[in-house]
Design a protein around this motif. Sequence first.
Motif, mmCIF file in Angstrom:
data_model
loop_
_atom_site.group_PDB
_atom_site.id
_atom_site.type_symbol
_atom_site.label_atom_id
_atom_site.label_comp_id
_atom_site.label_asym_id
_atom_site.label_seq_id
_atom_site.Cartn_x
_atom_site.Cartn_y
_atom_site.Cartn_z
ATOM 1 N N TYR A 1 0.808 -1.224 0.000
ATOM 2 C CA TYR A 1 0.000 0.000 0.000
ATOM 3 C C TYR A 1 0.837 1.269 0.000
ATOM 4 O O TYR A 1 0.528 2.219 -0.710
ATOM 5 C CB TYR A 1 -0.952 0.008 1.200
ATOM 6 C CG TYR A 1 -1.972 -1.098 1.145
ATOM 7 C CD1 TYR A 1 -3.187 -0.916 0.495
ATOM 8 C CD2 TYR A 1 -1.693 -2.343 1.704
ATOM 9 C CE1 TYR A 1 -4.111 -1.946 0.419
ATOM 10 C CE2 TYR A 1 -2.617 -3.381 1.626
ATOM 11 C CZ TYR A 1 -3.818 -3.177 0.990
ATOM 12 O OH TYR A 1 -4.731 -4.203 0.896
ATOM 13 N N SER B 1 -8.470 -2.520 -0.896
ATOM 14 C CA SER B 1 -8.412 -1.688 0.298
ATOM 15 C C SER B 1 -7.884 -2.448 1.499
ATOM 16 O O SER B 1 -7.905 -3.673 1.546
ATOM 17 C CB SER B 1 -9.811 -1.144 0.614
ATOM 18 O OG SER B 1 -10.698 -2.214 0.913
ATOM 19 N N ALA C 1 -14.983 0.885 -0.044
ATOM 20 C CA ALA C 1 -13.704 1.299 -0.611
ATOM 21 C C ALA C 1 -13.369 0.505 -1.867
ATOM 22 O O ALA C 1 -12.812 1.047 -2.830
ATOM 23 C CB ALA C 1 -12.595 1.137 0.427
ATOM 24 N N VAL D 1 -12.461 2.513 -5.448
ATOM 25 C CA VAL D 1 -11.165 2.523 -6.116
ATOM 26 C C VAL D 1 -11.285 2.364 -7.636
ATOM 27 O O VAL D 1 -10.714 3.155 -8.397
ATOM 28 C CB VAL D 1 -10.233 1.453 -5.517
ATOM 29 C CG1 VAL D 1 -8.995 1.251 -6.391
ATOM 30 C CG2 VAL D 1 -9.820 1.854 -4.103
ATOM 31 N N ARG E 1 -5.031 1.560 -4.707
ATOM 32 C CA ARG E 1 -5.381 0.924 -3.437
ATOM 33 C C ARG E 1 -5.622 2.019 -2.407
ATOM 34 O O ARG E 1 -5.104 3.129 -2.536
ATOM 35 C CB ARG E 1 -4.258 0.002 -2.950
ATOM 36 C CG ARG E 1 -3.952 -1.151 -3.876
ATOM 37 C CD ARG E 1 -2.809 -1.995 -3.340
ATOM 38 N NE ARG E 1 -1.558 -1.256 -3.288
ATOM 39 C CZ ARG E 1 -0.727 -1.123 -4.303
ATOM 40 N NH1 ARG E 1 -1.018 -1.656 -5.471
ATOM 41 N NH2 ARG E 1 0.399 -0.450 -4.167
ATOM 42 N N ALA E 2 -6.403 1.698 -1.391
ATOM 43 C CA ALA E 2 -6.706 2.694 -0.364
ATOM 44 C C ALA E 2 -6.543 2.094 1.027
ATOM 45 O O ALA E 2 -6.905 0.942 1.259
ATOM 46 C CB ALA E 2 -8.130 3.220 -0.535
ATOM 47 N N THR F 1 -8.957 12.966 4.312
ATOM 48 C CA THR F 1 -7.763 12.302 3.794
ATOM 49 C C THR F 1 -6.522 12.999 4.312
ATOM 50 O O THR F 1 -6.459 14.226 4.336
ATOM 51 C CB THR F 1 -7.745 12.329 2.258
ATOM 52 O OG1 THR F 1 -8.964 11.783 1.769
ATOM 53 C CG2 THR F 1 -6.593 11.506 1.711
ATOM 54 N N ASP G 1 -0.719 7.933 2.180
ATOM 55 C CA ASP G 1 -2.025 8.561 2.382
ATOM 56 C C ASP G 1 -2.948 7.645 3.165
ATOM 57 O O ASP G 1 -2.922 6.424 3.003
ATOM 58 C CB ASP G 1 -2.683 8.870 1.035
ATOM 59 C CG ASP G 1 -2.372 10.276 0.561
ATOM 60 O OD1 ASP G 1 -1.727 11.028 1.302
ATOM 61 O OD2 ASP G 1 -2.780 10.627 -0.554
ATOM 62 N N ARG G 2 -3.786 8.239 4.003
ATOM 63 C CA ARG G 2 -4.786 7.499 4.746
ATOM 64 C C ARG G 2 -6.124 8.221 4.641
ATOM 65 O O ARG G 2 -6.192 9.458 4.771
ATOM 66 C CB ARG G 2 -4.417 7.409 6.238
ATOM 67 C CG ARG G 2 -3.002 6.885 6.514
ATOM 68 C CD ARG G 2 -2.906 5.385 6.283
ATOM 69 N NE ARG G 2 -1.611 4.872 6.714
ATOM 70 C CZ ARG G 2 -0.628 4.529 5.892
ATOM 71 N NH1 ARG G 2 -0.782 4.670 4.577
ATOM 72 N NH2 ARG G 2 0.508 4.052 6.355
ATOM 73 N N VAL G 3 -7.186 7.467 4.409
ATOM 74 C CA VAL G 3 -8.534 8.002 4.547
ATOM 75 C C VAL G 3 -8.949 7.717 5.989
ATOM 76 O O VAL G 3 -8.884 6.570 6.440
ATOM 77 C CB VAL G 3 -9.515 7.330 3.569
ATOM 78 C CG1 VAL G 3 -10.942 7.837 3.814
ATOM 79 C CG2 VAL G 3 -9.094 7.611 2.124
ATOM 80 N N VAL H 1 -11.052 8.974 -1.741
ATOM 81 C CA VAL H 1 -10.114 8.138 -2.493
ATOM 82 C C VAL H 1 -9.582 8.907 -3.710
ATOM 83 O O VAL H 1 -8.433 8.726 -4.112
ATOM 84 C CB VAL H 1 -10.776 6.807 -2.906
ATOM 85 C CG1 VAL H 1 -9.894 6.035 -3.873
ATOM 86 C CG2 VAL H 1 -11.067 5.960 -1.674
ATOM 87 N N VAL I 1 -6.635 10.739 -2.701
ATOM 88 C CA VAL I 1 -5.476 9.851 -2.647
ATOM 89 C C VAL I 1 -4.892 9.668 -4.049
ATOM 90 O O VAL I 1 -3.677 9.764 -4.252
ATOM 91 C CB VAL I 1 -5.865 8.485 -2.055
ATOM 92 C CG1 VAL I 1 -4.686 7.514 -2.120
ATOM 93 C CG2 VAL I 1 -6.332 8.640 -0.606
#
Length: 371
Positions: free
Chosen positions: A86, A135, A154, A158, A172-173, A202, A214-216, A239, A242
């Motif tokens: 990720y 995800s 998620a 994506v 990817r998230a 985010t 990055d993070r949600v 997303v 991101v």
Amino acid sequence: MPPVRRSLVRVLPLLLSVLLAGCGAPAPRDTAEREVRAAVAAWARTPPAQLAGIPLEDWAYEVSAVRRSGAAATVRAELRYRLGGYDAAAAVSAREVSLAREDGRWLVTGDRAAPGALPQLWDQGPVTVVRGAHSLVLGAGRDPAALSAIAAEADRAVPAVSAAWPGPWAGRAVVLVPGSLERMAQLLGRPAAEYRGMGAVTTGRVGAAPAPADRVVVNPEGWAELSAEGRRVILAHEVTHVATRAATTATTPLWLSEGFADWAAYRGTPATPEQAAPALARAVRRGEVPGELPRAQDFAFGGDPEALARAYEGAWLACRTVAERWGEAALVDLYGRAGREPWPVAVRGALGIDPQELTKDWQEALREQFR
């Protein structure tokens, strides 16, 4: 003269050695400090057992300072790690590690965020891990079924974002779900009031190519208040941030960043401007057509919620107008150019018009849409 010259030749090397010894040599570490550093290094070779299930890679603590007081020690260190599959680069966290001397050796007794640093999700309690097709959802104090539902959302977001944004991104998230609004605010280092009513935000730095980590981050309270469609739109919006992070810089207008994220989220859905932009529709019908595209300050939370809604809705409709009149490829091109060129140059290069003309076209589209 010759004797003086010979004396200088003898004295200069001595002076030079003294200066070098005083300025260049590091202060020697005592035995206890070396033992403390060695204890931290041994302890940090593998992630803690409570993090099992999280795909951690390159886990390492780099000690920067040691403070001792009798049989206790406190270490300041930098934790670096990646979520395997990720993160393109390491996430970094300032940590404070506590140690105690027992039976002749130093043992680690605690690990926490350093003063002034942001905590990690696992600092808030045991972490539950749910893996989706696109995800990774990490939750602290959350029901696994709720996390699975977020992972499914998620996984839908994506591919939809990839279809809207053809630029390079990981596809990817990573979604963090803390236990409460207050805990969400702790992770982000901001007052909880700033996120009240929001479904998610985010993290990440603009202009980092590629986006490193990055993070949600979901607000569980705001998320619970959303409809199924609202959750879909919110997550796709975040997303998109991101995905576009590497193309977004300080020169990218905020309305374009937020409007593009909404455009990608609503793209391919049956939502009409009347349904998705009710606050702006009311204003236009009152004769209050905006005089300019939304400014950065218009997106600040904590003020008039109607004005905030009009800013987001106006930004979305501006991007929608560009996509409809010049094509989706032109909108993507405009976004990319805006991150690396002055705004007037970006608009002319992508659309062939001046910024003033873009504003007029947007205003005209609002009048036509909300007669």
